[in-house]
Design an enzyme around this catalytic site. Structure first.
Site, PDB file in Angstrom:
ATOM      1  NE  ARG A 242      -2.053  -2.240   3.257  1.00 44.01           N
ATOM      2  CZ  ARG A 242      -2.467  -2.638   4.451  1.00 44.01           C
ATOM      3  NH1 ARG A 242      -3.601  -2.160   4.941  1.00 44.01           N
ATOM      4  NH2 ARG A 242      -1.754  -3.494   5.167  1.00 44.01           N
TER       5      ARG A 242
ATOM      6  CE  LYS B 262       4.215  -1.444   6.298  1.00 40.42           C
ATOM      7  NZ  LYS B 262       2.785  -1.781   6.429  1.00 40.42           N
TER       8      LYS B 262
ATOM      9  N   GLY C 211       6.378  -3.890  12.970  1.00 39.50           N
ATOM     10  CA  GLY C 211       7.421  -2.908  12.636  1.00 39.50           C
ATOM     11  C   GLY C 211       6.890  -1.646  11.986  1.00 39.50           C
TER      12      GLY C 211
ATOM     13  CE1 TYR D  50      28.156  22.877   2.587  1.00 41.69           C
ATOM     14  CE2 TYR D  50      30.180  23.278   1.372  1.00 41.69           C
ATOM     15  CZ  TYR D  50      29.335  22.413   2.057  1.00 41.69           C
ATOM     16  OH  TYR D  50      29.689  21.103   2.212  1.00 41.69           O
TER      17      TYR D  50
ATOM     18  CG  ASN E 109      31.829  38.893  11.296  1.00 42.47           C
ATOM     19  OD1 ASN E 109      31.288  38.604  10.223  1.00 42.47           O
ATOM     20  ND2 ASN E 109      31.297  39.731  12.162  1.00 42.47           N
TER      21      ASN E 109
HETATM   22  C1  UD1 Z   1      -2.579  -5.770  11.220  1.00 39.33           C
HETATM   23  C2  UD1 Z   1      -3.529  -6.647  12.010  1.00 39.33           C
HETATM   24  C3  UD1 Z   1      -4.784  -5.819  12.318  1.00 39.33           C
HETATM   25  C4  UD1 Z   1      -4.394  -4.593  13.108  1.00 39.33           C
HETATM   26  C5  UD1 Z   1      -3.303  -3.790  12.410  1.00 39.33           C
HETATM   27  C6  UD1 Z   1      -2.739  -2.752  13.353  1.00 39.33           C
HETATM   28  C7  UD1 Z   1      -3.189  -8.983  11.291  1.00 39.33           C
HETATM   29  C8  UD1 Z   1      -3.703 -10.079  10.463  1.00 39.33           C
HETATM   30  N1  UD1 Z   1      -3.887  -7.844  11.238  1.00 39.33           N
HETATM   31  O1  UD1 Z   1      -3.193  -5.417   9.993  1.00 39.33           O
HETATM   32  O2  UD1 Z   1      -5.704  -6.607  13.079  1.00 39.33           O
HETATM   33  O3  UD1 Z   1      -5.522  -3.786  13.338  1.00 39.33           O
HETATM   34  O4  UD1 Z   1      -2.217  -4.628  11.994  1.00 39.33           O
HETATM   35  O5  UD1 Z   1      -1.751  -1.952  12.775  1.00 39.33           O
HETATM   36  O6  UD1 Z   1      -2.227  -9.148  11.992  1.00 39.33           O
HETATM   37  N2  UD1 Z   1       4.143  -8.817   8.239  1.00 39.33           N
HETATM   38  C9  UD1 Z   1       5.116  -9.780   8.134  1.00 39.33           C
HETATM   39  N3  UD1 Z   1       4.889 -10.859   7.326  1.00 39.33           N
HETATM   40  C10 UD1 Z   1       3.720 -11.042   6.662  1.00 39.33           C
HETATM   41  C11 UD1 Z   1       2.731 -10.049   6.795  1.00 39.33           C
HETATM   42  C12 UD1 Z   1       2.962  -8.955   7.583  1.00 39.33           C
HETATM   43  O7  UD1 Z   1       6.188  -9.650   8.730  1.00 39.33           O
HETATM   44  O8  UD1 Z   1       3.607 -12.049   5.967  1.00 39.33           O
HETATM   45  C13 UD1 Z   1       4.399  -7.636   9.091  1.00 39.33           C
HETATM   46  C14 UD1 Z   1       4.380  -6.341   8.303  1.00 39.33           C
HETATM   47  O9  UD1 Z   1       5.697  -5.999   7.874  1.00 39.33           O
HETATM   48  C15 UD1 Z   1       3.851  -5.339   9.318  1.00 39.33           C
HETATM   49  C16 UD1 Z   1       3.017  -6.185  10.262  1.00 39.33           C
HETATM   50  O10 UD1 Z   1       3.392  -7.538  10.047  1.00 39.33           O
HETATM   51  O11 UD1 Z   1       4.890  -4.728  10.058  1.00 39.33           O
HETATM   52  C17 UD1 Z   1       1.519  -6.023  10.049  1.00 39.33           C
HETATM   53  O12 UD1 Z   1       1.205  -6.371   8.706  1.00 39.33           O
HETATM   54  P1  UD1 Z   1       0.217  -5.500   7.841  1.00 39.33           P
HETATM   55  O13 UD1 Z   1       0.048  -6.128   6.527  1.00 39.33           O
HETATM   56  O14 UD1 Z   1       0.607  -4.086   7.885  1.00 39.33           O
HETATM   57  O15 UD1 Z   1      -1.134  -5.729   8.656  1.00 39.33           O
HETATM   58  P2  UD1 Z   1      -2.409  -4.775   8.764  1.00 39.33           P
HETATM   59  O16 UD1 Z   1      -3.253  -4.950   7.566  1.00 39.33           O
HETATM   60  O17 UD1 Z   1      -1.963  -3.411   9.094  1.00 39.33           O
HETATM   61 CA    CA Z   2      -0.009  -2.343   9.224  1.00 40.96          CA
END
Ligand code: UD1
Ligand code: CA
Length: 426
Positions: free
Chosen positions: A16, A23, A102, A333, A344
């Site tokens: 996204r 990200k 993260g 600079y 100065n």
């Molecule tokens: C997630 C939560 C959601 C919550 C939101 C809060 C899940 C399924 N959903 O959604 O309930 O409200 O965070 O911010 O957990 N990541 C991995 N490996 C993967 C997928 C994701 O390491 O295969 C990491 C991403 O880098 C990220 C974190 O997990 O840091 C969350 O993933 P993301 O896809 O952002 O989840 P959200 O849709 O935000």
């Molecule tokens: Ca997220």
């Protein structure tokens, strides 16, 4: 705090964001997103911090400090799969595992501590940190039964129309009993719209096994903002930038316009200093006490300013030391330079530090006077109380002696020092 470790998930694709850069490597105030979460975790002294990164995006490792353990998730199959990738690194002697994402850089150490304390006090299998949002779109919604007990999370994509109206959301921060987490992970199935292994589905299995799960609510909802899009990124950046400014203001720094001053995380600024609008102070900058900085000033890494230094408009300083009482008020600079006390620097002075191959050093000694529109071509030394006339070009290695005056292009000597302290010529 007793035996727990932290697992930070940073292996998602971040689609996204629509950016080539992973990200969690996007920087706010010169610090990558993931390191905000790592730094907040470190302050809790966990047994170990494990960061899960994607096999296809190994460059994330470069921004992580040596004290974290990096593990790879082979494919981004979902948050549950990511925790699984960290499984072998979870120390056997820890009782609890804190899971963080993260992409939530605003989280504070106190809030994670609150989560852990709550979890231990209730002695439950898992505690989920939740919050209330007026606009919960994109977040997993918290499901509770009529008695108000936590019964699960439904992801935004999977939520029914009614569920989408729920304002209590999952922040993505959890504290698990380690053994329960590891067991639940084996039972998560990708039965959802995205076909991913959701960590949030681990709760269903735990509840089926009559394990207790609590949701604890954090009131400061801005702390748990997840960064998924460029818009959310800028919202988080604005909050962090403001926090940094407030920290400096608490320490006695005056910031004349909080909307146009940008200060990176690690910059240090002394009390009594005034910062005027449209000023950028980057990482690894030190500004002394009672200085005046800006407007329109850019202090880059390695700028070291002593007390009572005055730096004015349209000025850039990089990797340079400037000592007490020195003035550089207009359009100048300075790079790779050491400037003494009470110097100065006139309007329009430029230090030509780069010869096309390497960076060279300029030294301007105490009490020197550098006239307007002069160029100092490094390497060069301007002696104590020496004067460089307006419009001069002091060429490389043509050092100006203490007390001497030089003018012209190339600069030539017109007045020697009375003391004639060395033989350098202009
Ligand atoms: C997630 C939560 C959601 C919550 C939101 C809060 C899940 C399924 N959903 O959604 O309930 O409200 O965070 O911010 O957990 N990541 C991995 N490996 C993967 C997928 C994701 O390491 O295969 C990491 C991403 O880098 C990220 C974190 O997990 O840091 C969350 O993933 P993301 O896809 O952002 O989840 P959200 O849709 O935000
Ligand atoms: Ca997220």
């Amino acid at each position: 705090m007793s035996s727990f470790c932290v697992v930070i998930l940073a292996a998602g694709e971040g689609k996204r964001m629509k950016s080539e850069l992973p990200k969690v490597m996007h920087e706010i105030c010169a610090k990558p997103l993931v390191n905000y979460v790592v730094d907040a975790s470190r302050m809790l002294s966990p047994k170990k911090i494990i960061v899960v990164i994607g096999r296809k995006r190994p460059q994330v490792k470069e921004v992580l400090s040596k004290d974290v353990r990096v593990v790879y998730q082979e494919k981004p199959l979902g948050t549950a799969d990511a925790v699984k990738a960290a499984q072998k690194e979870i120390p056997s002697n820890v009782e609890h595992v804190v899971v963080l994402y993260g992409d939530t850089p605003l989280i504070k150490e106190q809030t994670i501590r609150f989560l852990i304390d709550f979890h231990k006090e209730k002695s439950v299998s898992c505690t989920v940190l939740t919050t209330f949002l007026d606009h919960p779109r994109g977040y997993g919604r918290v499901l509770r039964n009529e008695a108000g007990q936590f019964v699960g999370i439904v992801e935004d994509k999977d939520a029914s129309y009614q569920q989408k109206n729920i304002k209590e959301v999952n922040t993505g921060m959890y504290c698990f009993k380690k053994d329960d987490l590891l067991e639940a992970l084996c039972h998560v199935k990708p039965l959802n719209v995205s076909g991913e292994f959701y960590l949030t589905d681990a709760f269903g299995w735990l509840l089926k096994k009559n394990k207790r799960i609590e949701a604890c609510v954090v009131e400061e909802s801005s702390e748990v903002l997840g960064v998924n899009s460029q818009k959310e990124f800028i919202e988080a950046a604005e909050i962090i930038r403001r926090r940094i400014l407030e920290k400096h203001m608490e320490n006695g720094v005056s910031i004349m316009d909080v909307s146009t001053v940008f200060i990176d995380e690690s910059a240090r600024i002394g009390a009594g200093t005034i910062i005027f609008p449209l000023t950028f102070i980057e990482n690894d900058v030190v500004v002394g006490e009672n200085c005046s900085i800006g407007p329109f000033c850019h202090l880059r890494p390695g700028a070291r300013l002593g007390n009572k230094v005055s730096i004015g408009n349209f000025t850039e300083i990089k990797n340079s030391e400037i000592n007490e009482g020195t003035f550089m008020r207009h359009v100048s600079y300075l790079g790779d330079a050491r400037v003494g006390k009470n110097v100065n620097i006139g309007a329009g002075m430029i230090v030509a530090n780069f010869d096309g191959v390497k960076k060279n050093k300029t030294v301007i000694k105490d009490g020197a006077f550098i006239g307007c529109n002069s160029v100092l071509i490094a390497p060069v030394v301007i002696g104590k109380k020496a004067v460089v006339g307006a419009g001069s070009v002091v060429t490389r290695n043509h050092n100006v002696c203490d007390g001497a005056t030089v003018v012209g292009m190339p600069a030539r000597l017109i007045t020697e020092s009375k003391k004639k302290s060395n033989k350098g010529k202009a």
